[in-house]
Structure formats: structure tokens, C-alpha cells
Design a protein around this motif. Structure first.
Motif, short mmCIF file in Angstrom:
data_model
loop_
_atom_site.label_atom_id
_atom_site.label_comp_id
_atom_site.label_asym_id
_atom_site.label_seq_id
_atom_site.Cartn_x
_atom_site.Cartn_y
_atom_site.Cartn_z
N ASP A 202 0.56 -1.08 -0.16
CA ASP A 202 -0.10 0.06 0.17
C ASP A 202 0.88 1.19 -0.09
O ASP A 202 1.89 1.25 0.71
CB ASP A 202 -0.92 -0.14 1.20
CG ASP A 202 -1.82 -1.04 1.20
OD1 ASP A 202 -2.26 -1.59 0.12
OD2 ASP A 202 -2.64 -1.76 2.19
N VAL A 203 0.59 2.31 -0.59
CA VAL A 203 1.24 3.50 -0.90
C VAL A 203 0.35 4.61 -0.08
O VAL A 203 -0.85 4.90 -0.62
CB VAL A 203 1.75 3.83 -2.21
CG1 VAL A 203 2.30 4.97 -2.45
CG2 VAL A 203 2.47 2.69 -2.79
N GLU A 204 1.04 5.55 0.67
CA GLU A 204 0.29 6.85 1.33
C GLU A 204 1.30 7.78 0.71
O GLU A 204 2.48 7.98 1.28
CB GLU A 204 0.18 6.57 2.52
CG GLU A 204 -1.03 5.51 3.12
CD GLU A 204 -1.09 5.60 4.47
OE1 GLU A 204 -0.53 6.48 5.30
OE2 GLU A 204 -1.63 4.71 5.19
N TYR A 206 1.47 12.23 0.37
CA TYR A 206 0.81 13.34 0.75
C TYR A 206 1.87 14.45 0.14
O TYR A 206 2.94 14.59 0.45
CB TYR A 206 0.68 13.62 2.27
CG TYR A 206 0.03 14.99 2.46
CD1 TYR A 206 -1.17 15.14 2.46
CD2 TYR A 206 0.88 16.10 2.98
CE1 TYR A 206 -1.80 16.19 2.65
CE2 TYR A 206 0.20 17.41 3.38
CZ TYR A 206 -1.23 17.17 3.19
OH TYR A 206 -2.01 18.54 3.61
N VAL A 339 3.50 -0.60 4.33
CA VAL A 339 2.63 0.63 3.61
C VAL A 339 3.93 1.30 3.44
O VAL A 339 4.53 1.95 4.57
CB VAL A 339 1.68 1.27 4.71
CG1 VAL A 339 1.04 2.47 4.23
CG2 VAL A 339 0.54 0.35 5.03
N LYS A 341 5.18 4.99 2.77
CA LYS A 341 4.62 6.60 3.26
C LYS A 341 5.54 7.49 2.73
O LYS A 341 6.84 7.48 3.03
CB LYS A 341 4.18 6.66 4.69
CG LYS A 341 3.00 5.75 5.45
CD LYS A 341 3.06 6.07 6.70
CE LYS A 341 1.83 5.15 7.26
NZ LYS A 341 1.60 5.44 8.62
N HIS A 375 1.73 5.26 -11.55
CA HIS A 375 0.24 4.87 -11.01
C HIS A 375 -0.52 4.19 -12.11
O HIS A 375 -1.23 3.24 -12.20
CB HIS A 375 -0.41 6.07 -10.16
CG HIS A 375 -1.87 5.46 -10.03
ND1 HIS A 375 -2.11 4.54 -9.00
CD2 HIS A 375 -3.19 5.97 -10.34
CE1 HIS A 375 -3.27 4.55 -8.82
NE2 HIS A 375 -3.74 5.44 -9.76
N TYR A 558 -3.96 12.56 -3.37
CA TYR A 558 -2.65 12.93 -2.54
C TYR A 558 -2.18 14.17 -2.24
O TYR A 558 -1.33 14.54 -1.64
CB TYR A 558 -1.35 12.05 -3.12
CG TYR A 558 -1.21 12.19 -4.56
CD1 TYR A 558 -0.40 13.15 -5.05
CD2 TYR A 558 -1.70 11.22 -5.47
CE1 TYR A 558 -0.35 13.37 -6.30
CE2 TYR A 558 -1.65 11.39 -6.78
CZ TYR A 558 -1.02 12.36 -7.30
OH TYR A 558 -0.67 12.53 -8.67
#
Length: 704
Positions: A202-204, A206, A339, A341, A375, A558
Motif C-alpha cells: 500500500d502507498v500513502e 501526501y 505501507v 509512506k 500509477h 494525495y
């Protein structure tokens, strides 16, 4: 122990075939073990009478890290792991020669040095080697250093009279085809790809954007705002902050240290880049592997596979230059949590012009473009080697002669032109021209029997340690404090000058020009030392994706509120000005912008052509370019100006139309060994590209 998917597939390929193997898998997927464990298993069944595995890495820091990792992994198997480079003592190298077993870790430069200076050591150490393992192979692609590496593997095999199985590792690779060709080059084995279907983390992400104004007082306020925001995001986080320059690395670490002192918080901010001493970098890496919530400000030195433990967060300060680099950095976090981040902070400078081309938030657009390219398409840049690497050809010619002392011209040509970096790139006639010029300039000499050997005018350079490297290196000054190495700088130092290095402030106390060293003492100054780095060329796909982003209305989750606002303003501006129409011209009086979304190499080529060849004739006042735009203003009407440019492009182009003098042809480190007529051909092949702009102007003037 349960094997990971990557390790299972690689084990099958390595143990059940005799092929060369390319292993591509995401960061922290177990590639190191995937290569070494099956190779060592095969060696246990058929022990080598010399070094069993030669491991080649792009960085000494990565070698040091892998040395500890492998030594720990193999301590019960009685398999020694050695390093061989300029930092290893003579006694330790003698020990390697005496034991002559296990794994030997080197950089390409160390292998080059051995082949040139002590080829007998190479024969002794690698006479029965079974495997060559190349780590982070993507970092070698598209550069003379990569060409040197592939040449060195073949040269080593010819010297030792045997072929080795080659195993290459990479986390980010656009296309495996060219790598597979190089792995199998000059061998009787095929190369196969091991690419498991990775379990996606998973990618987060910001992305926060700040606009930096020109007015000094407001600029300092905004600077304090984004630095405080960054500091707050790093609370209780183990993180790496990736910066695009060494200067930015030092200034960011210094700013965060100041905030920590003001808040009476502990100083947990370290720096890691190529100008910091190896000992300081190693201490930073060790701290990162501990349970401490350390933050390191780094450049590309921590982008590759050095183990820094499990990170809570990765910060990207500034727009990334490559999608592959962005992916490498993102993959450094989330090893345990699964994940990844990343916090991205973009600093857009406020424009002093009201023209839409200058008002565009290009860094923000570039960053969004790279995120969306991966993406949507899983796009990665395909690194391409130079078409005419004459600098490397001259270097390898001298290096081969250093190894064998002397060779007949035909034998030298047969040896050199069949090395992987030169196959299908140079003809026998082109090489003959190079050798003739090197003889005329006494870079080579010839005896009565016709043998070629290293000449009087190249002997001194060939015998220097710098000759082992084929990449450009800055002229550095070593910095010391109380006898301990702090790092190095690249600008000329003066006594009393203030600088920041290794995250601390210093003042220059003494300068030794002969040894290129300086002594420093602690200082509280905030002056920043400057390094001159190169960002590289932006891929054409990034430019096209920016065009698409401006034309669409998609929302990107994001983006921060401010980033989203800036993007929407840019979209409105692009639509209102006609920037998203393709192709077209945007004319403001006598200033014209070629709105074609060109490749950056095309923009650079046109700028050089206009400034060098056409500026006076066409009365051009100024050429405006960045990574994505090209604008021209002059005394004559824009359409007449563009028609004259088209007329120029309709005729053959020469290198002197792009360069002020022939000395500017010497771009690569060993171009001074190459005659100007060959460098001119190479320049036009590798550094000039104007097809898109030529076609753009044809469309504008309705030419076929």
C-alpha cells in the motif's frame, strides 16, 4: 526458513539452468539472498579453487553494508567475505590473496585497477570463480560507467580464460531486453529474466506545495512555515529526507537542528551524501538500524540498497528527476508495515512575469506527472547508452594496453571493438582514425615490430588512480577537524570562510593547496557551501503527461488543499492561454513561445543553435527555456524569425553551429584523447536532437 517468491523463482533459475540470470523485484523483496543462497549451494557441491563469487556494487557504502550482512549470514558456513577497494589496507589485500576463497566485493573501479596494475592478482583470484553478481544494475545503465562494467566482465574472462555465470539484481528496471543482451554478451550462455509478480505494498503519498515569494521578509516567513511543517511531520518518525543537492541536504539538516534547539528537543538529525566522510556516513547508517527515531537528510547515496532498517516515512524535498528514482525512494519505507509512506514538499518560486509559461508551477506538475506515470502505466525510464562513447573507447584502449603492455594494431582492434560497450557502435575505420590520432599526439607509441604501447603524453595520466574511473568527478578539497575527516567540498576554500558540512557549522582555519586539504574549527555561521550538481534530462513521457494533466479535470487524492488549488489555477491558465492546444504558437508582441511539448533534449539543442549560430543573423535578443518551454524574442517579427529557423533546420547541421569553440566538444573525462573530427560526429549523434521542433515548424508553415 520459508523462501520469498523472488527467492523461489531465482533459486530455480540459478540451480536448474546454466543461464545468466536477471532478478528484478521491488525493494526489500530478498534479492540479495535470492542471488547468493543458490549460488553458494552450487559452490558447496563443486567448491571453487579460488574466489567463488565476485560481487560488484556501484557504491563502497553498499559494499560495506552487504559485507556485514553476508558475513552474519555465512558465519556458520565458514565462507569468508572480503572487500577490495582503495580503503582496504595492503595487509588485508594480501590476506585475500592468501586465503583466496569465498566472496570478494568490489566496485568497477577496483576491478579496473586490478586488471591494469596487477593482472596477475586477477588471474590468481578469479581463475576458478563461478559467479559474478552485479547489484543495483539499473544504476549503471545509460552511463560510461555501465559500459566499463560490461567491458570489464569480458576482459576478466579473457584474461582468466574462462566464462562466469552472471547474476544481476535490480528493483527498478524499465526494460530487461538490453540488460539481458549485455549479460549474455561475448558468452555462450543465454540470459533469462526472473521477475515475480510482486505483492504490491500500500502507498500513502501526501504532497504539500509552498510558493516562495521574492520579497525577502515574506520569503523568510514562508521558509520558516515549511520547515516547521516538516519538523512537525517528523515527530516520533524514523525517516529519510531526500534532497536534490548536497547544499539542500546540509541546509535542511541545519534548519531542523535549529528548530530542535529552539524546542529543547534532542538533536536526531544526521546527513548522508558523497561529500561527507565514509566514517560519518557509516555512523549514520548504524544509527538508522537502531530503535532510535533518527532522521537522515540524504542525496542519492541512500537511494540504493543500503540497509537502514524499517522507516516510518520518506520525505521528498523538491521535484524528483526520474520516476525510477521516486520509486526507489518510496520503497525505502514500510518494510514491516507493508505501507510505503512518502511526504513530498514542493517549493515553487514566485514568478516575476505575468506570462502563463512563467506562472506555471512546473515543479508541482513534474511531480504529479511522475506519480501518475507510475500509477497509471507502471512507467520507468529506459536508460540509453551513448551511441558514440569515444571517451570510453579511448580509455579502454589505454587500459587494455596497460594490462597487456603492448599489442599489434589488428589484435588491439579485435580485442577492443568486440567488448560489449563498443559492439555495433564503432567501425574498424573509425577506430583506425582514433588510433592514428593517438599516435600523432603520442598518447600511443609504436615500436619497430609494430606493437602499440602507452605513449609519453598519456603515461602519467594512465598511472594515476583517477584513471580507474570513467565518470566525471568534481575536484574536491578534503576537510579535517582535529585530524578526523569531516568530508570534502568542491569550491576553492579561503581561510575564514564559513561552511556547513556533515550537519555542522565550520570556519576554515588552514588551507594546504599542495595536498588540497583544509582544517576547520566549529562555527555558528549559517553560510552554506555550494556544490554544483546536475539534475539530468526529464523523460519525454513526463512532458506529455504534464500536458495531459493540464487538459484533464481529474482530482488527485494525495494533493494537499494548497497543492490542489495551485493545480486548478494552472489548468485554468493553460486553457485560457491556449497552452494545451497542440501544436500552436503563443505570441506576445515580439516574444513567441513554441508550444509543442517537446523533449528536453530538443529544447536544449534549439537553445544552443539559436544562441551560437542564429542569434546575430536573426537579431535574437533572448531565448527563454526551462525543462518544458522554449520562447524567443528578437528584433524581427516572430513568424519571419521562425521561418528562418525552419530554413536552417531544412539544411544539414554541424557541431560548430551549437558550440562556441571546439574545446566545448570535450564533454566526457577522456575526450582529450579523441580528435575533434570524431568528437564532432559523436556530439551530433548523442547531444543534438531537433526532429520534433523541425516537424513542429513544418506543420506551422504547412510544409511536407
Amino acid at each position: 526458513m520459508k523462501l520469498k517468491v523472488t527467492q523461489e523463482i531465482a533459486a530455480d533459475a540459478i540451480m536448474n539452468t546454466d543461464a545468466h540470470v536477471l532478478i528484478t523485484s521491488r525493494t526489500a523483496s530478498g534479492k540479495t539472498e535470492a542471488a547468493f543462497l543458490p549460488a553458494l549451494s552450487l559452490l558447496s557441491k563443486k567448491p571453487s579453487k579460488s574466489i567463488g563469487i565476485l560481487y560488484i556494487s556501484p557504491l563502497k557504502d553498499l559494499i560495506n553494508d552487504q559485507n556485514k550482512r553476508l558475513s552474519s549470514l555465512l558465519k556458520y558456513g565458514n565462507i569468508p567475505v572480503f572487500s577490495w577497494n582503495g580503503d582496504v589496507s595492503g595487509s588485508q589485500k594480501q590476506k585475500v590473496l592468501e586465503i583466496n576463497q569465498g566472496i570478494l566485493q568490489m566496485t568497477p573501479e577496483s576491478l579496473e585497477a586490478m586488471l591494469m596494475v596487477n593482472p596477475q592478482n586477477a588471474v590468481r583470484l578469479f581463475s576458478d570463480t563461478q559467479f559474478i553478481i552485479i547489484d543495483e544494475i539499473h544504476s549503471f545503465l545509460g552511463s560510461d560507467r555501465g559500459g566499463e562494467l560490461f567491458n570489464l566482465m569480458v576482459r576478466l574472462e579473457r584474461l582468466c580464460g574462462r566464462q562466469y555465470r552472471r547474476i544481476a539484481l535490480s528493483a527498478t528496471l524499465a526494460s530487461a531486453r538490453s540488460v539481458l543482451w549485455y549479460l549474455s554478451s561475448q558468452t555462450n550462455r543465454k540470459a533469462i529474466l526472473c521477475k515475480p509478480r510482486d505483492e504490491e505494498k500500500d502507498v500513502e503519498i501526501y504532497l504539500q506545495t509552498y510558493t516562495i515569494p521574492h520579497e525577502e521578509e515574506v520569503k523568510q516567513k514562508v521558509k520558516q512555515e515549511w520547515q516547521t511543517f516538516l519538523y512537525d511531520q517528523l515527530r516520533d518518525q524514523k525517516a529519510i529526507i531526500f534532497c536534490n543537492s548536497r547544499e539542500e541536504t546540509e541546509s535542511t539538516a541545519n534548519a531542523l537542528k535549529k528548530i530542535a534547539r529552539k524546542c529543547k528537543d534532542p538533536d536526531r538529525f544526521l546527513v548522508h551524501h558523497g561529500s561527507v566522510s565514509a566514517q560519518i556516513r557509516e555512523r549514520a547508517e548504524t544509527k538508522m538500524k537502531s530503535d532510535e527515531k533518527i532522521v537522515i537528510c540524504a542525496t542519492v547515496t541512500l537511494e540504493l540498497g543500503i540497509d537502514v532498517g524499517d522507516l516510518d516515512l520518506v520525505v521528498e524535498l523538491g521535484a524528483p528527476w526520474k520516476v525510477s528514482s521516486l520509486l526507489q525512494r518510496l520503497g525505502r519505507s514500510g518494510r514491516v508495515s507493508k505501507v510505503s509512506k512518502m511526504l513530498m514538499i514542493i517549493l515553487e518560486k514566485e514568478s516575476i512575469s505575468n506570462l502563463p509559461q512563467f506562472l506555471m508551477p512546473w515543479d508541482l506538475l513534474q511531480t504529479i506527472s511522475m506519480i501518475e506515470l507510475y500509477h497509471r502505466r507502471r512507467f520507468l525510464e529506459d536508460e540509453k547508452f551513448l551511441k558514440k562513447p569515444y571517451s570510453l573507447l579511448a580509455h579502454q584502449t589505454l587500459s587494455v594496453l596497460k594490462t597487456y603492455h603492448q599489442l599489434q594494431p589488428n589484435s588491439l582492434a579485435a580485442f577492443v571493438l568486440t567488448l560489449p560497450a563498443f559492439v555495433n557502435r564503432f567501425s574498424a575505420d573509425e577506430y583506425r582514425v582514433l588510433l592514428k590520432s593517438m599516435l600523432e599526439n603520442r598518447f600511443l607509441e609504436q615500436d619497430d615490430q609494430g606493437n602499440l604501447f602507452i605513449g609519453l603524453n598519456s603515461e602519467r595520466e594512465v598511472n594515476q588512480w583517477r584513471f580507474y574511473a570513467v565518470f566525471q568527478s568534481d575536484s574536491e578539497w578534503k576537510v579535517y577537524h582535529r585530524g578526523s575527516s569531516v568530508g570534502s567540498i568542491t569550491i576553492y576554500p579561503t581561510v575564514g570562510m564559513s561552511l556547513i558540512l556533515a550537519g555542522k557549522s565550520w570556519i576554515v582555519d588552514k588551507v594546504n593547496e599542495d595536498r588540497r586539504t583544509l582544517n576547520v574549527v566549529p562555527d555558528q555561521s549559517e553560510e552554506i557551501i555550494v556544490w554544483y550538481g546536475k539534475g539530468g534530462l526529464i523523460d519525454q513521457q513526463v512532458t506529455w503527461m504534464i500536458h495531459q494533466i493540464l487538459a484533464e479535470i481529474d482530482h488527485y487524492p494525495y494533493l494537499s488543499k494548497n497543492s490542489n488549488l495551485i493545480l486548478n489555477q494552472a489548468r485554468d491558465l493553460a486553457n485560457e492561454s491556449g497552452m494545451i492546444e497542440d501544436p500552436n504558437l503563443l505570441i506576445y508582441g515580439k516574444l513567441v513561445f513554441l508550444n509543442g511539448w517537446f523533449d528536453q533534449k530538443e529544447i536544449n539543442s534549439l537553445k544552443r543553435l539559436l544562441n551560437v549560430h542564429l542569434k546575430k543573423a536573426l537579431e535574437i535578443r533572448q531565448v527563454f527555456t526551462n525543462r518544458f518551454i522554449v520562447g524567443i524574442t528578437g528584433e524581427i517579427e516572430p513568424m519571419d524569425l521562425l521561418r528562418s529557423i525552419l530554413d536552417c533546420l531544412n539544411n544539414p547541421l554541424q557541431s560548430d553551429m551549437f558550440l562556441h569553440c571546439h574545446r566545448q566538444l570535450r564533454i566526457q573525462p577522456y575526450d582529450h584523447f579523441v580528435p575533434d573530427n570524431l568528437l564532432s560526429i559523436a556530439y551530433m549523434e548523442d547531444h543534438v536532437k531537433l526532429d520534433q521542433i523541425h516537424n513542429f515548424l513544418k506543420i506551422i508553415f504547412c510544409q511536407k
